[in-house]
Design an enzyme around this catalytic site. Structure first.
Site, PDB file in Angstrom:
ATOM      1  CG  HIS A 193     -12.127  -5.582   0.981  1.00  0.00           C
ATOM      2  ND1 HIS A 193     -12.207  -6.921   1.221  1.00  0.00           N
ATOM      3  CD2 HIS A 193     -10.818  -5.246   1.039  1.00  0.00           C
ATOM      4  CE1 HIS A 193     -10.986  -7.397   1.391  1.00  0.00           C
ATOM      5  NE2 HIS A 193     -10.126  -6.406   1.282  1.00  0.00           N
ATOM      6  NE  ARG A 300      -7.137  -3.089   0.796  1.00  0.00           N
ATOM      7  CZ  ARG A 300      -6.977  -2.377   1.915  1.00  0.00           C
ATOM      8  NH1 ARG A 300      -6.961  -1.056   1.878  1.00  0.00           N
ATOM      9  NH2 ARG A 300      -6.841  -2.990   3.088  1.00  0.00           N
ATOM     10  NE  ARG A 336      -3.695  -6.302  -2.184  1.00  0.00           N
ATOM     11  CZ  ARG A 336      -4.537  -6.301  -1.162  1.00  0.00           C
ATOM     12  NH1 ARG A 336      -4.149  -6.766   0.021  1.00  0.00           N
ATOM     13  NH2 ARG A 336      -5.754  -5.842  -1.299  1.00  0.00           N
ATOM     14  CD  GLU A 436      -3.390 -11.123   2.772  1.00  0.00           C
ATOM     15  OE1 GLU A 436      -4.082 -10.268   3.334  1.00  0.00           O
ATOM     16  OE2 GLU A 436      -3.210 -11.122   1.545  1.00  0.00           O
ATOM     17  CG  ASN A 459      -7.572  -5.714   7.411  1.00  0.00           C
ATOM     18  OD1 ASN A 459      -7.381  -5.278   8.539  1.00  0.00           O
ATOM     19  ND2 ASN A 459      -7.459  -4.975   6.333  1.00  0.00           N
ATOM     20  CG  ASP A 460      -7.597 -11.278   4.353  1.00  0.00           C
ATOM     21  OD1 ASP A 460      -8.776 -11.658   4.510  1.00  0.00           O
ATOM     22  OD2 ASP A 460      -7.237 -10.519   3.448  1.00  0.00           O
ATOM     23  NE  ARG A 470     -11.355  -8.384   5.380  1.00  0.00           N
ATOM     24  CZ  ARG A 470     -10.285  -7.994   4.702  1.00  0.00           C
ATOM     25  NH1 ARG A 470      -9.382  -8.873   4.324  1.00  0.00           N
ATOM     26  NH2 ARG A 470     -10.095  -6.748   4.415  1.00  0.00           N
ATOM     27  CB  CYS A 507      -0.529  -2.859   4.746  1.00  0.00           C
ATOM     28  SG  CYS A 507      -0.785  -4.513   4.093  1.00  0.00           S
TER      29      CYS A 507
HETATM   30  C1  PEP Z   1      -5.250  -7.299   5.073  1.00  0.00           C
HETATM   31  O1  PEP Z   1      -5.761  -8.391   4.852  1.00  0.00           O
HETATM   32  O2  PEP Z   1      -4.951  -6.895   6.220  1.00  0.00           O
HETATM   33  C2  PEP Z   1      -4.975  -6.368   3.959  1.00  0.00           C
HETATM   34  C3  PEP Z   1      -4.294  -5.261   4.148  1.00  0.00           C
HETATM   35  O3  PEP Z   1      -5.486  -6.668   2.746  1.00  0.00           O
HETATM   36  P1  PEP Z   1      -7.040  -6.512   2.387  1.00  0.00           P
HETATM   37  O4  PEP Z   1      -7.697  -5.747   3.505  1.00  0.00           O
HETATM   38  O5  PEP Z   1      -7.130  -5.782   1.100  1.00  0.00           O
HETATM   39  O6  PEP Z   1      -7.507  -7.910   2.300  1.00  0.00           O
HETATM   40 MG    MG Z   2      -5.918  -9.153   2.877  1.00  0.00          MG
END
Ligand code: PEP
Ligand code: MG
Length: 580
Positions: A193, A300, A336, A436, A459-460, A470, A507
């Site tokens: 993040h 977010r 979200r 995710e 991402n998750d 990550r 996203c």
């Molecule tokens: C993701 O997990 O891809 C996402 C968009 O949410 P975050 O990066 O805030 O976990």
């Molecule tokens: Mg995520």
């Protein structure tokens, strides 16, 4: 008299995670200058703080034991630290501060360390004076283990290149307000993040830059290239000239793509993809629209909870969401609910310490475990949406159908409550699910019956599918959006959503990589949401790729045995379109 020799240039490599070239002077972040939370807890909060101390104590002991193994002939120094840690004066003292004085864990540790130092000073003996630094060191290890400290930013100059071992998302926000030019850290992953935030704030950043703390001198001139992952300390005139030329080249490219800013992201064969922006704070919205964003694909909201010790109220949520919805002037927004936990810890949430926070109370799980915090947020969102009516609500980290139902139930209770108070409520607020978790992929057809839309968080999803933390630079090379397993999972989700007639967006950071735009297009996503800085290049890539070709490419890539084979196919396709 001859002038002193010029400092030697050092060129270091890391992973570039936020593009742009930053020039300035090194500002070293000293872990000891972290500001830690300082608040009192109520009686109900005492057991949680005691548990946090227990957890920090065992983490600090493990960290010191690991250090001792590496310390060789110096292991007796670490032995002294381990003894200090085991001394009841320290931990019992901190426990007493929590129980008697209701101090939070961080404050309790700092207060106890100060008490012990004062006692050593009073003994007036050189041996004990020496021990003061041991107490400080052990206290710092305990504070590190507690985790949510924020760097003190009061003496950061606005041409600072911030160099640190690690930075939390809260640090990145605090430092960005001081106008820093770039971030460089020794650890981290591209979808952590902090990296995401650096991209959103358009601050060049390089992570996983090993030994930068050892090499960089305080105040040393430095250039950071957040695209190539290069950090140059004391750059020579030749290197400065190279960066000048590079900056000019990038400016020419930006100028060339400027005419596309307000053109639609439509392929030559007429398929339209909506391009949205991911925002962490409301102030990002207006500049994003000026750069062609068609709406906010992901707000977010958890960033509202960082760097503070009290929870945001419903009124505060309403105010921030209203600001976003209003700035969008009728364009859509996806709000979200908070995704706290894992690498986004909030002192205000007083979440329990966990051995494995990425697999713990995160996202909707934490929300349902702290229903008052979630309820306040849903009330604020519902109030804002009832006025502006250009947004929808998204639920993060969903792993089963019950979680969606539970959030909907709270939302409806809050809508009823607002209606009872005379608000003209909007009952058609859409509720979407973030896909995710691998479990969500395999029940996508059931979730599609519960949800009004899907938004895929790669991402998750990639973190959990491929089992790669990550934020961990040791496994960062395994982050592979083109892994055939990932491509197949994404296809399952898009198809399930479309079979049930709901839109499916993406996203995660995968959407922000222009090289992957043909893949996202071929998979069939209806919208892509990304940091503002990526809009231009992703749009150009989509406008240069036919949908039919993209579908064939995805099929071939998903059928590949390895990510490398899929990458080769993609590179061939990009080269053919002049996008490589
Ligand atoms: C993701 O997990 O891809 C996402 C968009 O949410 P975050 O990066 O805030 O976990
Ligand atoms: Mg995520």
């Amino acid at each position: 008299m001859s002038s002193p020799p010029a400092p030697t240039e050092h060129i270091l490599k890391g992973i570039g995670v936020a593009p742009g070239i930053g020039r300035g002077h090194v500002h070293l972040i000293d872990r000891r200058r972290r500001q830690h939370p300082k608040y009192r807890v109520d009686v109900d909060g005492i057991p949680d703080e005691l548990r946090r101390i227990e957890g920090a104590w065992s983490d600090a002991r493990d960290a010191l034991a690991a250090l001792q193994e590496k310390a060789g002939e110096h292991s007796s120094i670490v032995e002294a630290h381990l003894l200090m840690l085991a001394d009841p004066m320290l931990v019992e003292g901190a426990r007493r501060q929590i129980v008697d004085d209701h101090k939070c864990a961080e404050w309790a540790i700092r207060a106890t360390v100060q008490e012990i130092r004062a006692r050593f000073d009073a003994l007036g003996d050189a041996y004990f004076r020496e021990r003061r630094s041991d107490v400080d060191f052990v206290g710092d290890r305990l504070l590190d283990a507690l985790g949510v400290g924020v760097v003190a930013d009061d003496d950061v100059d606005n041409d600072a290149i911030v160099v640190a071992h690690d930075l939390s998302p809260g640090d990145a926000i605090a430092l960005s307000r001081r106008g820093v030019r770039a971030f460089v850290t020794e650890v981290g992953g591209a979808t952590s993040h902090t990296a995401i935030l650096a991209r959103a704030l358009e601050i060049p950043a390089v992570i996983a830059c090993k030994s930068v703390l050892e090499r960089a001198g305080r105040g040393e001139p430095c250039i950071v290239d957040g695209e190539r992952g290069e950090v140059v300390l004391s750059p020579s005139p030749d290197v400065i000239a190279r960066f000048d030329a590079e900056e000019q080249r990038r400016a020419v490219r930006i100028e060339a793509l400027r005419r596309e800013v307000f053109l639609p992201a439509a392929t030559p064969d007429g398929v339209r993809v909506a391009l949205y922006v991911n925002v962490e704070i409301a102030e990002e919205v207006t500049p994003a629209i000026a750069r062609g964003a068609e709406g906010v694909g992901l707000y977010r909201s958890e960033f509202l909870f960082l760097n503070r010790t009290t929870l945001p109220t419903a009124v505060e949520h309403e105010r921030v969401c209203s600001a976003i919805l209003q700035d969008l002037a009728g364009r859509p927004a996806t709000l979200r609910t908070f995704d706290l936990g894992s690498d986004k810890m909030s002192a205000a949430m007083r979440a329990p310490r966990e051995q494995n926070p990425a697999l713990g109370l995160r996202g909707v799980r934490l929300g349902l475990a702290r229903p008052q915090a979630l309820r306040a947020q849903l009330r604020g969102m519902a109030a804002a949406l009832s006025v502006h009516r250009n947004g929808q609500i998204l639920v993060p980290m969903v792993g089963n159908v019950d979680e969606v139902r539970a959030v909907r139930a709270i939302l409806h209770e809050e809508l009823d409550q607002l209606a009872a108070e005379g608000v003209d409520v909007w009952r058609e607020i859409k509720v979407g699910v973030m896909i995710e978790l691998p479990s969500a992929v395999f029940i996508a057809d059931h979730l599609a019956e519960e949800a009004d839309f899907f938004s895929v968080g790669t991402n998750d999803l990639i973190q959990y599918m491929l089992a790669i933390d990550r934020g961990n630079e040791h496994v960062a090379h395994l982050y592979e959006p083109l892994h055939p397993a990932v491509l197949r999972a994404l296809q399952i989700v898009v198809d399930a959503g479309h079979r049930h007639g709901i839109p499916v967006g993406l996203c995660g950071e995968m959407a922000a990589d222009p090289h992957l735009a043909p893949i996202c297009l071929g998979l069939g996503f209806d919208s892509l949401s990304m940091p503002t800085a990526s809009l231009r290049d992703v749009k150009h890539a989509l406008r240069s790729t036919s949908h039919a070709d993209a579908v064939a490419l995805v099929k071939a890539c998903a059928g590949s045995r390895t990510a490398a084979a899929a990458t080769a196919l993609l590179n061939e396709a990009l080269a053919a379109r002049g996008l490589a």
